[in-house]
Design a protein around this motif. Structure first.
Motif, short mmCIF file in Angstrom:
data_model
loop_
_atom_site.label_atom_id
_atom_site.label_comp_id
_atom_site.label_asym_id
_atom_site.label_seq_id
_atom_site.Cartn_x
_atom_site.Cartn_y
_atom_site.Cartn_z
N ILE A 236 -35.15 -34.61 46.19
CA ILE A 236 -34.35 -33.78 45.29
C ILE A 236 -33.46 -32.91 46.17
O ILE A 236 -33.91 -32.36 47.18
CB ILE A 236 -35.25 -32.90 44.38
N SER A 237 -32.19 -32.83 45.84
CA SER A 237 -31.24 -32.07 46.65
C SER A 237 -30.21 -31.42 45.74
O SER A 237 -30.03 -31.83 44.59
CB SER A 237 -30.55 -32.98 47.67
N PRO A 238 -29.48 -30.40 46.25
CA PRO A 238 -28.46 -29.74 45.42
C PRO A 238 -27.37 -30.70 44.94
O PRO A 238 -26.83 -30.51 43.85
CB PRO A 238 -27.88 -28.68 46.37
N ALA A 239 -27.06 -31.73 45.71
CA ALA A 239 -26.01 -32.66 45.32
C ALA A 239 -26.37 -33.44 44.06
O ALA A 239 -25.48 -33.92 43.35
CB ALA A 239 -25.73 -33.64 46.46
N MET A 240 -27.66 -33.56 43.77
CA MET A 240 -28.12 -34.34 42.62
C MET A 240 -28.07 -33.55 41.32
O MET A 240 -28.20 -34.13 40.24
CB MET A 240 -29.56 -34.82 42.86
N ILE A 241 -27.89 -32.23 41.40
CA ILE A 241 -28.00 -31.40 40.19
C ILE A 241 -26.74 -30.58 39.94
O ILE A 241 -26.74 -29.70 39.08
CB ILE A 241 -29.21 -30.46 40.29
N GLY A 242 -25.67 -30.85 40.66
CA GLY A 242 -24.46 -30.05 40.56
C GLY A 242 -23.69 -30.26 39.28
O GLY A 242 -24.14 -30.91 38.33
N THR A 243 -22.47 -29.69 39.25
CA THR A 243 -21.65 -29.77 38.04
C THR A 243 -21.28 -31.20 37.69
O THR A 243 -21.15 -31.54 36.51
CB THR A 243 -20.37 -28.94 38.22
N ALA A 244 -21.10 -32.04 38.71
CA ALA A 244 -20.76 -33.45 38.44
C ALA A 244 -21.85 -34.12 37.63
O ALA A 244 -21.56 -34.87 36.68
CB ALA A 244 -20.53 -34.19 39.75
N PHE A 245 -23.11 -33.84 37.97
CA PHE A 245 -24.22 -34.41 37.21
C PHE A 245 -24.22 -33.92 35.77
O PHE A 245 -24.39 -34.71 34.83
CB PHE A 245 -25.55 -34.05 37.90
N SER A 246 -24.04 -32.62 35.57
CA SER A 246 -24.09 -32.05 34.22
C SER A 246 -22.95 -32.58 33.35
O SER A 246 -23.15 -32.88 32.17
CB SER A 246 -24.04 -30.53 34.29
N ILE A 247 -21.76 -32.69 33.93
CA ILE A 247 -20.62 -33.20 33.16
C ILE A 247 -20.81 -34.67 32.84
O ILE A 247 -20.53 -35.13 31.73
CB ILE A 247 -19.31 -32.95 33.93
N GLU A 248 -21.30 -35.43 33.81
CA GLU A 248 -21.55 -36.86 33.57
C GLU A 248 -22.60 -37.05 32.48
O GLU A 248 -22.49 -37.96 31.64
CB GLU A 248 -22.00 -37.52 34.87
N LEU A 249 -23.59 -36.17 32.46
CA LEU A 249 -24.62 -36.22 31.42
C LEU A 249 -23.99 -36.04 30.04
O LEU A 249 -24.31 -36.77 29.09
CB LEU A 249 -25.65 -35.13 31.69
N VAL A 250 -23.08 -35.10 29.93
CA VAL A 250 -22.40 -34.85 28.65
C VAL A 250 -21.54 -36.04 28.25
O VAL A 250 -21.48 -36.42 27.07
CB VAL A 250 -21.55 -33.56 28.76
N VAL A 251 -20.87 -36.66 29.23
CA VAL A 251 -20.01 -37.82 28.94
C VAL A 251 -20.83 -38.96 28.35
O VAL A 251 -20.44 -39.58 27.35
CB VAL A 251 -19.27 -38.28 30.21
N TRP A 252 -21.99 -39.26 28.95
CA TRP A 252 -22.80 -40.37 28.45
C TRP A 252 -23.38 -40.07 27.08
O TRP A 252 -23.48 -40.96 26.24
CB TRP A 252 -23.92 -40.69 29.44
N VAL A 253 -23.76 -38.81 26.85
CA VAL A 253 -24.26 -38.44 25.53
C VAL A 253 -23.16 -38.57 24.49
O VAL A 253 -23.39 -39.06 23.37
CB VAL A 253 -24.83 -37.00 25.56
N ALA A 254 -21.95 -38.15 24.84
CA ALA A 254 -20.82 -38.28 23.92
C ALA A 254 -20.52 -39.74 23.62
O ALA A 254 -20.22 -40.11 22.48
CB ALA A 254 -19.58 -37.60 24.51
N LEU A 255 -20.62 -40.59 24.63
CA LEU A 255 -20.35 -42.01 24.44
C LEU A 255 -21.39 -42.64 23.51
O LEU A 255 -21.05 -43.40 22.59
CB LEU A 255 -20.34 -42.73 25.79
N GLY A 256 -22.65 -42.33 23.72
CA GLY A 256 -23.70 -42.91 22.88
C GLY A 256 -23.73 -42.32 21.49
O GLY A 256 -24.09 -43.00 20.53
N GLY A 257 -23.36 -41.06 21.37
CA GLY A 257 -23.40 -40.37 20.08
C GLY A 257 -24.24 -39.13 20.17
O GLY A 257 -25.47 -39.21 20.15
N ARG A 258 -23.60 -37.98 20.29
CA ARG A 258 -24.34 -36.74 20.55
C ARG A 258 -25.23 -36.32 19.39
O ARG A 258 -26.21 -35.60 19.59
CB ARG A 258 -23.37 -35.62 20.90
N ALA A 259 -24.91 -36.73 18.17
CA ALA A 259 -25.72 -36.34 17.02
C ALA A 259 -26.94 -37.24 16.82
O ALA A 259 -27.76 -36.99 15.95
CB ALA A 259 -24.87 -36.34 15.75
#
Length: 361
Positions: free
Chosen positions: A259-282
Motif C-alpha cells: 500500500i502506498s500514497p500513489a495508490m490512494i491519490g486523487t487519480a484513484f478517487s476520480i477514476e472510482l467516480v468515473v467507473w461508478v458513473a459508467l455503470g450507473g451510480r444509482a
C-alpha cells in the motif's frame, strides 16, 4: 413470489465468479480478485453519490486508512520481536511510534479496518453537513483532505515509509500469503465480502432509511420541512461509504502485497467516480459492475497501448455525461420500464397556481 430477472442474473454471476478459480489462470484470477476488492469501494460511492447525492472526490482517504491499518499490522508481524520495521531503521527512528504499537494485535487491527475509516468519514461529514455545505464545495473539501493525507504520507518517511509505501510482509493470521493455495482462498474471501456488501447495503436501502436518503437527494429542503434532519442521514450515509472503502482498501492491500500514497491519490478517487458513473451510480450492482469491467478493460488496453488508455477513459466519461447520465444500469432500467399512460386532463391540475399549492402539500 418469483424472483425478478435481475435477481436471477446477479445470483448467476455470483455463482460463475465463485467457480472462477476452476477455469481461470493465476494472473487473471489475481486481477479479478483485486478488482472485486475495489468494487466494494464502488458500492460505497453508489450509496454516497447515487443514493444521497453527495459527490465525494476523496474516497481514497478512507480506502487508504483501511489499507494502511492492515499493512501496519502485517509489517509488524513480519518484523522480528523487539526490532523496528526496516524503513524506520533506515530513517533513524529509534522507538516504535505510539500509534503503531496497538497494531501488533490482530483483533485491534481488524476492528480499526472498520472503525477508523468510518469514524474519519463521520467526522468529515459532521464538520461539513452540520453547516449545510453542499454541492461542489463537498467535492473540493474531500479532495483537499485527501491531498493533505497523501502529502503527510509522502513526507513521513520514517513513520509510513513515505512514497515507497508499506510492503514486504508474508503472513496474516498465521497464514503464509505466498502459499500456493492462498490465492484461491483470498479470492473467495473477497467474493464473500462483495456479496455481503451488496446484500447488506441493498437491504438497508430498502428500509425507510434508504427512502429518506432518496428524498434528501431529490429535495433536501422539502425533506427538512417534513421534520427530518438531513445532516444526520447524510452523515450516516457518508460513514457507510467510508466503512465500505476501508474494507475495500484492506482487501486490496492483501491482494497486492503493498500500500502506498500513489495508490490512494486523487487519480484513484476520480477514476472510482468515473467507473461508478459508467455503470450507473444509482444502482449498487451497476456501480460494482462498472468498476469491475472498467478495471479489466484498463488492464487490457493499457497493456496493449499504454498511451491510449487515458484518452479512452476521458472519452468514456464524456460519453456518460452527455449520452448516459444514469449509466448503463439506468439505460437498461429505462428500456424495461413501460411507457406511461396518458393521464386525463384535469383543469385544476392545469392551473399553475393550484398545481404549486398541491406540490407544496
Amino acid at each position: 413470489m418469483r424472483p425478478s430477472t435481475s435477481t436471477i442474473a446477479v445470483i448467476a454471476v455470483l455463482i460463475a465468479l465463485a467457480f472462477a478459480p476452476l477455469y481461470l489462470g493465476a494472473y487473471p484470477l489475481t486481477l479479478l480478485g483485486r478488482v472485486l476488492a475495489l468494487s466494494i469501494a464502488a458500492i460505497g460511492v453508489s450509496v454516497v453519490w447515487g443514493r444521497t447525492g453527495i459527490l465525494s472526490l476523496g474516497q481514497g482517504l478512507f480506502f487508504g486508512l483501511g489499507g494502511y491499518a492492515l499493512a501496519m499490522h502485517l509489517k509488524l508481524v513480519a518484523t522480528a520481536k523487539g526490532e523496528l520495521p526496516d524503513f524506520m531503521l533506515y530513517n533513524g527512528v529509534e522507538k516504535l511510534p505510539w500509534f503503531w504499537v496497538p497494531f501488533a494485535s490482530a483483533p485491534f487491527t481488524l476492528a480499526m479496518v472498520l472503525i477508523l475509516p468510518a469514524a474519519a468519514a463521520g467526522l468529515v461529514a459532521w464538520l461539513m453537513f452540520r453547516r449545510r455545505i453542499t454541492g461542489v464545495y463537498v467535492s473540493i473539501i474531500t479532495q483537499a483532505l485527501l491531498l493533505a493525507f497523501v502529502t503527510w504520507l509522502n513526507g513521513s518517511q520514517g513513520l509510513t515509509s513515505g512514497t515507497n509505501g508499506i510492503t514486504d510482509y508474508q503472513t496474516f493470521l498465521g497464514t503464509n500469503l505466498r502459499g500456493p493455495d492462498v490465492a484461491h482462498g483470498l479470492y473467495w474471501v473477497t467474493l464473500l465480502f462483495v456479496a455481503l456488501a451488496l446484500g447488506g447495503t441493498a437491504a438497508l436501502l430498502r428500509t425507510p432509511f434508504g427512502a429518506i436518503l432518496t428524498a434528501i437527494r431529490d429535495n433536501e429542503n422539502r425533506t427538512r420541512f417534513l421534520g427530518f434532519n438531513p445532516a444526520a442521514f447524510k452523515i450516516a450515509a457518508f460513514m457507510l461509504g467510508g466503512l465500505l472503502a476501508g474494507v475495500s482498501g484492506a482487501l486490496y492491500t492483501l491482494h497486492l502485497g503493498t500500500i502506498s500514497p500513489a495508490m490512494i491519490g486523487t487519480a484513484f478517487s476520480i477514476e472510482l467516480v468515473v467507473w461508478v458513473a459508467l455503470g450507473g451510480r444509482a444502482s449498487l450492482i451497476g456501480a460494482a459492475a462498472g468498476l469491475v469491467l472498467g478495471q479489466l478493460a484498463k488492464d487490457r488496453i493499457s497493456s496493449a497501448a499504454p498511451d491510449a488508455w487515458l484518452y479512452v477513459m476521458g472519452a468514456l466519461f464524456v460519453l456518460v455525461v452527455l449520452v448516459m447520465p444514469q449509466g448503463v444500469a439506468g439505460l437498461i432500467q429505462n428500456r424495461r420500464r413501460p411507457a406511461p399512460m396518458a393521464a386525463p386532463q384535469n383543469p385544476v391540475a392545469q392551473n399553475p397556481v393550484t398545481r404549486e399549492v398541491s406540490d407544496a402539500v
